[in-house]
Design a protein around this motif. Structure first.
Motif, PDB file in Angstrom:
ATOM      1  N   MET A   3      45.564  40.319  23.941  1.00 31.55           N
ATOM      2  CA  MET A   3      44.196  39.978  23.567  1.00 31.55           C
ATOM      3  C   MET A   3      43.267  41.164  23.818  1.00 31.55           C
ATOM      4  SD  MET A   3      43.379  37.533  26.883  1.00 31.55           S
ATOM      5  CE  MET A   3      41.649  37.217  26.634  1.00 31.55           C
ATOM      6  N   GLU A   4      42.157  41.135  23.074  1.00 33.17           N
ATOM      7  CA  GLU A   4      41.203  42.228  23.246  1.00 33.17           C
ATOM      8  C   GLU A   4      40.029  41.747  24.101  1.00 33.17           C
ATOM      9  OE1 GLU A   4      39.065  43.977  19.768  1.00 33.17           O
ATOM     10  OE2 GLU A   4      40.717  45.414  19.836  1.00 33.17           O
ATOM     11  N   VAL A   5      39.685  42.496  25.135  1.00 33.19           N
ATOM     12  CA  VAL A   5      38.508  42.112  25.918  1.00 33.19           C
ATOM     13  C   VAL A   5      37.529  43.284  26.024  1.00 33.19           C
ATOM     14  CG1 VAL A   5      39.606  40.333  27.350  1.00 33.19           C
ATOM     15  CG2 VAL A   5      39.633  42.704  28.101  1.00 33.19           C
ATOM     16  N   THR A   6      36.266  42.910  26.116  1.00 34.27           N
ATOM     17  CA  THR A   6      35.229  43.928  26.277  1.00 34.27           C
ATOM     18  C   THR A   6      34.678  43.855  27.685  1.00 34.27           C
ATOM     19  OG1 THR A   6      34.678  43.721  23.956  1.00 34.27           O
ATOM     20  CG2 THR A   6      33.044  44.785  25.361  1.00 34.27           C
ATOM     21  N   LEU A   7      34.695  44.986  28.371  1.00 29.76           N
ATOM     22  CA  LEU A   7      34.105  45.030  29.706  1.00 29.76           C
ATOM     23  C   LEU A   7      32.744  45.687  29.625  1.00 29.76           C
ATOM     24  CD1 LEU A   7      37.383  45.269  30.345  1.00 29.76           C
ATOM     25  CD2 LEU A   7      36.458  45.435  32.659  1.00 29.76           C
ATOM     26  N   LYS A   8      31.761  45.017  30.204  1.00 34.31           N
ATOM     27  CA  LYS A   8      30.421  45.577  30.266  1.00 34.31           C
ATOM     28  C   LYS A   8      30.213  45.964  31.723  1.00 34.31           C
ATOM     29  CE  LYS A   8      25.730  44.030  29.654  1.00 34.31           C
ATOM     30  NZ  LYS A   8      24.990  42.769  29.719  1.00 34.31           N
ATOM     31  N   ILE A   9      30.172  47.265  31.968  1.00 31.08           N
ATOM     32  CA  ILE A   9      30.194  47.723  33.364  1.00 31.08           C
ATOM     33  C   ILE A   9      28.886  48.415  33.748  1.00 31.08           C
ATOM     34  CG2 ILE A   9      31.455  49.151  35.039  1.00 31.08           C
ATOM     35  CD1 ILE A   9      33.903  48.897  33.285  1.00 31.08           C
ATOM     36  N   PHE A  10      28.390  48.077  34.930  1.00 33.53           N
ATOM     37  CA  PHE A  10      27.191  48.722  35.463  1.00 33.53           C
ATOM     38  C   PHE A  10      27.536  50.173  35.806  1.00 33.53           C
ATOM     39  CE2 PHE A  10      24.625  50.171  39.004  1.00 33.53           C
ATOM     40  CZ  PHE A  10      23.347  49.710  38.704  1.00 33.53           C
ATOM     41  N   ARG A  11      26.748  51.118  35.272  1.00 37.50           N
ATOM     42  CA  ARG A  11      27.002  52.525  35.548  1.00 37.50           C
ATOM     43  C   ARG A  11      25.776  53.175  36.157  1.00 37.50           C
ATOM     44  NH1 ARG A  11      31.388  54.926  33.146  1.00 37.50           N
ATOM     45  NH2 ARG A  11      31.023  56.293  34.921  1.00 37.50           N
ATOM     46  N   TYR A  12      25.996  53.971  37.196  1.00 38.00           N
ATOM     47  CA  TYR A  12      24.916  54.771  37.764  1.00 38.00           C
ATOM     48  C   TYR A  12      25.517  56.017  38.378  1.00 38.00           C
ATOM     49  CZ  TYR A  12      21.411  56.487  40.991  1.00 38.00           C
ATOM     50  OH  TYR A  12      20.552  57.305  41.672  1.00 38.00           O
ATOM     51  N   ASN A  13      25.050  57.163  37.921  1.00 37.86           N
ATOM     52  CA  ASN A  13      25.515  58.418  38.493  1.00 37.86           C
ATOM     53  C   ASN A  13      24.308  59.159  39.058  1.00 37.86           C
ATOM     54  OD1 ASN A  13      26.451  60.919  39.141  1.00 37.86           O
ATOM     55  ND2 ASN A  13      27.587  61.245  37.228  1.00 37.86           N
TER      56      ASN A  13
ATOM     57  N   GLU B 218      46.541  41.886  28.797  1.00 41.89           N
ATOM     58  CA  GLU B 218      47.381  40.701  28.921  1.00 41.89           C
ATOM     59  C   GLU B 218      46.560  39.656  29.678  1.00 41.89           C
ATOM     60  OE1 GLU B 218      50.463  40.218  27.838  1.00 41.89           O
ATOM     61  OE2 GLU B 218      50.576  42.237  26.969  1.00 41.89           O
ATOM     62  N   PRO B 219      46.770  38.372  29.373  1.00 39.61           N
ATOM     63  CA  PRO B 219      46.034  37.331  30.123  1.00 39.61           C
ATOM     64  C   PRO B 219      46.305  37.428  31.624  1.00 39.61           C
ATOM     65  CG  PRO B 219      47.193  36.369  28.243  1.00 39.61           C
ATOM     66  CD  PRO B 219      47.630  37.795  28.325  1.00 39.61           C
TER      67      PRO B 219
ATOM     68  N   LEU C  40      42.360  37.209  37.629  1.00 33.65           N
ATOM     69  CA  LEU C  40      43.093  37.432  36.382  1.00 33.65           C
ATOM     70  C   LEU C  40      42.171  37.261  35.180  1.00 33.65           C
ATOM     71  CD1 LEU C  40      46.462  35.537  37.055  1.00 33.65           C
ATOM     72  CD2 LEU C  40      45.803  37.884  37.658  1.00 33.65           C
ATOM     73  N   VAL C  41      42.476  38.016  34.128  1.00 33.48           N
ATOM     74  CA  VAL C  41      41.673  37.957  32.902  1.00 33.48           C
ATOM     75  C   VAL C  41      41.629  36.539  32.352  1.00 33.48           C
ATOM     76  CG1 VAL C  41      41.588  38.728  30.499  1.00 33.48           C
ATOM     77  CG2 VAL C  41      42.070  40.380  32.321  1.00 33.48           C
ATOM     78  N   LYS C  42      42.775  35.831  32.396  1.00 30.92           N
ATOM     79  CA  LYS C  42      42.825  34.492  31.789  1.00 30.92           C
ATOM     80  C   LYS C  42      41.926  33.506  32.528  1.00 30.92           C
ATOM     81  CE  LYS C  42      46.812  32.889  34.355  1.00 30.92           C
ATOM     82  NZ  LYS C  42      48.144  32.396  34.386  1.00 30.92           N
ATOM     83  N   ASP C  43      41.646  33.772  33.818  1.00 29.11           N
ATOM     84  CA  ASP C  43      40.803  32.841  34.574  1.00 29.11           C
ATOM     85  C   ASP C  43      39.325  33.033  34.281  1.00 29.11           C
ATOM     86  OD1 ASP C  43      42.982  31.599  35.688  1.00 29.11           O
ATOM     87  OD2 ASP C  43      43.112  33.047  37.332  1.00 29.11           O
ATOM     88  N   LEU C  44      38.987  34.040  33.490  1.00 31.50           N
ATOM     89  CA  LEU C  44      37.578  34.257  33.155  1.00 31.50           C
ATOM     90  C   LEU C  44      37.187  33.574  31.853  1.00 31.50           C
ATOM     91  CD1 LEU C  44      37.169  37.898  34.379  1.00 31.50           C
ATOM     92  CD2 LEU C  44      35.915  35.921  35.193  1.00 31.50           C
ATOM     93  N   HIS C  45      38.171  33.063  31.136  1.00 32.27           N
ATOM     94  CA  HIS C  45      37.925  32.270  29.928  1.00 32.27           C
ATOM     95  C   HIS C  45      36.942  32.927  28.973  1.00 32.27           C
ATOM     96  CE1 HIS C  45      40.002  29.195  32.140  1.00 32.27           C
ATOM     97  NE2 HIS C  45      39.095  29.258  33.083  1.00 32.27           N
TER      98      HIS C  45
END
Ligand code: HEM
Ligand code: SF4
Ligand code: SF4
Ligand code: FES
Lengths: 128, 234
Positions: free
Chosen positions: B1-11, B28-29, B77-82
């Protein structure tokens, strides 16, 4: 440089679920009760001492049935939720039944509030 | 499956403001969120910074806010985030140093303030300080803490004031206060009855929900409150 410590609105968006919501409502309802009681005192004072239009207006708001619905909701929620917190504070061994305690709280709330509102509406209809 | 991660970034070195960056990865799930972060760091952007060590839920390094709740990235796990979108942000109430890394010092300062070690000046017996299974059971739950800070940084009282010792420190205090071999209970209870002690806790339960070790955190705090109130460890 590290960012400043800043929680602000992000805290409100934290997904704490039901228990966190109960706490937020408890705080809001506590403040709301202070406002109601304040309004009540002020409107009575105006009524007695001045009998002015402001007093009549305040009393109309205060005594309106819709306002009373809200007041009763808030006071009853605050009282029952407060009792839950007090009981859990006194008997920490009961904290593992926190979920059940919340269920019980609403199990008492719904009929109590429902009955009160029903009686109020019936009274209103009879011109009580 | 394809998932998109939106991550907080600060440098801090870039001079840019904190922002969110999106990465789409194949997952993978049964992948853990930590696996995805490692993948992004390895393939997309080596500067992505986060703490992790054991990757097995025992060192307590990788607490972060995932979809708005404090979790260990290595236990989730990824699958637990639904969902196909996962938002990853640093835990709240501590200063962000870089990306998902926060300054844990105020957290550990609170931890140290409750004397997190065995106190007993009586001469040690030849073999060991004996304890019955029941006496050991009394504080078993609070021995499981891995100091990940999921609890403390989920607590609205701590968000308001970082001087509040916080649930993690109280959990450790509980672990020693109710240990029959320890003699420092009175001293710890005195510390915890102070201005920044247990009475900042309003029984909100965020800490209990957040704890990856499933410790009954609010209950431990309740027991400490009661010990202070009654002056008894019964
Ligand atoms: C009807 C019986 C009541 C009960 C059982 C009750 C119980 C409680 C409890 C247990 C708390 C502490 C909650 C916490 O630890 O966070 C609290 C907080 C509070 N109460 Fe009440 N209360 C009652 C009536 C009132 C009334 C009449 C007022 C206003 C005049 C009021 C205003 C407040 C306020 C402002 C707070 C602070 C909110 C907070 O700490 O979150 N309460 N109440
Ligand atoms: S139960 Fe107490 S320590 Fe835990 S989150 Fe709530 S206020 Fe904080
Ligand atoms: S009590 Fe749980 S959430 Fe808090 S630091 Fe310990 S393991 Fe982490
Ligand atoms: S990396 Fe050690 S607890 Fe997650």
């Amino acid at each position: 440089m590290a960012l400043k410590r800043n929680v602000g609105l992000k805290g409100i968006k934290y997904r704490g679920g039901g228990p966190m919501l109960a706490w937020a409502l408890h705080r809001i309802s506590g403040l709301a009760i202070v406002l109601f009681v304040g309004l009540h005192v002020i409107s009575s004072f105006f009524m007695q001492q001045l009998g002015s239009d402001i007093a009549t207006a305040l009393n109309t708001v205060y005594e309106s049935i819709y306002f009373q619905f809200i007041v009763i909701f808030i006071v009853l929620f605050h009282a029952l939720n407060g009792l839950r917190v007090i009981i859990l504070d006194l008997w920490p061994q009961l904290i593992k039944f926190q979920r059940e305690a919340t269920w019980l709280q609403w199990l008492i709330f719904i009929p109590t509030y429902g009955m009160t509102v029903t009686i109020m509406i019936l009274n209103q209809l009879q011109g009580g | 499956m394809e998932v998109t991660l939106k991550i907080f970034r600060y440098n801090p070195e870039s001079g840019k403001k904190p922002h969110y960056e999106k990465y789409t990865v194949e997952a993978e799930p049964t992948d853990r969120v930590l696996d995805l972060l490692e993948y992004i760091k390895g393939n997309f952007d080596g500067t992505l910074s986060f703490r992790r060590s054991c990757a097995h839920g025992i060192c307590g390094s990788d607490a972060m806010r995932i979809n708005g709740q404090n979790r260990l990235a290595c236990k989730l796990l990824v699958k637990d985030l639904h969902g196909a979108q996962i938002t990853v942000e640093p835990i709240l109430g501590l200063r962000v140093i870089k990306d998902l890394i926060v300054d844990m010092e105020p957290f550990f300062e609170n931890y140290r303030s409750v004397l997190p070690y065995l106190i007993n000046d009586e001469p040690a017996p030849k073999k060991e300080r004996l304890q019955s299974p029941e006496e050991r059971e009394r504080f078993d739950d609070t021995t499981k803490c891995i100091l990940c800070a999921c609890c403390t940084t989920s607590c609205p009282s701590f968000w308001v004031n970082e001087k509040y010792v916080g649930p993690a420190a109280i959990v450790t205090a509980h672990r020693f206060i109710f240990d029959s071999r320890d003699r420092g209970a009175a001293e710890r209870l005195k510390i915890l009855s102070g201005q920044f002690g247990v009475y900042r806790c309003h029984t909100i339960f965020n800490c209990t929900t957040a704890c990856p070790r499933e410790i009954e955190v609010t209950q431990a705090i309740g027991e400490v409150k009661k010990a202070i109130g009654t002056g008894s460890l019964e």
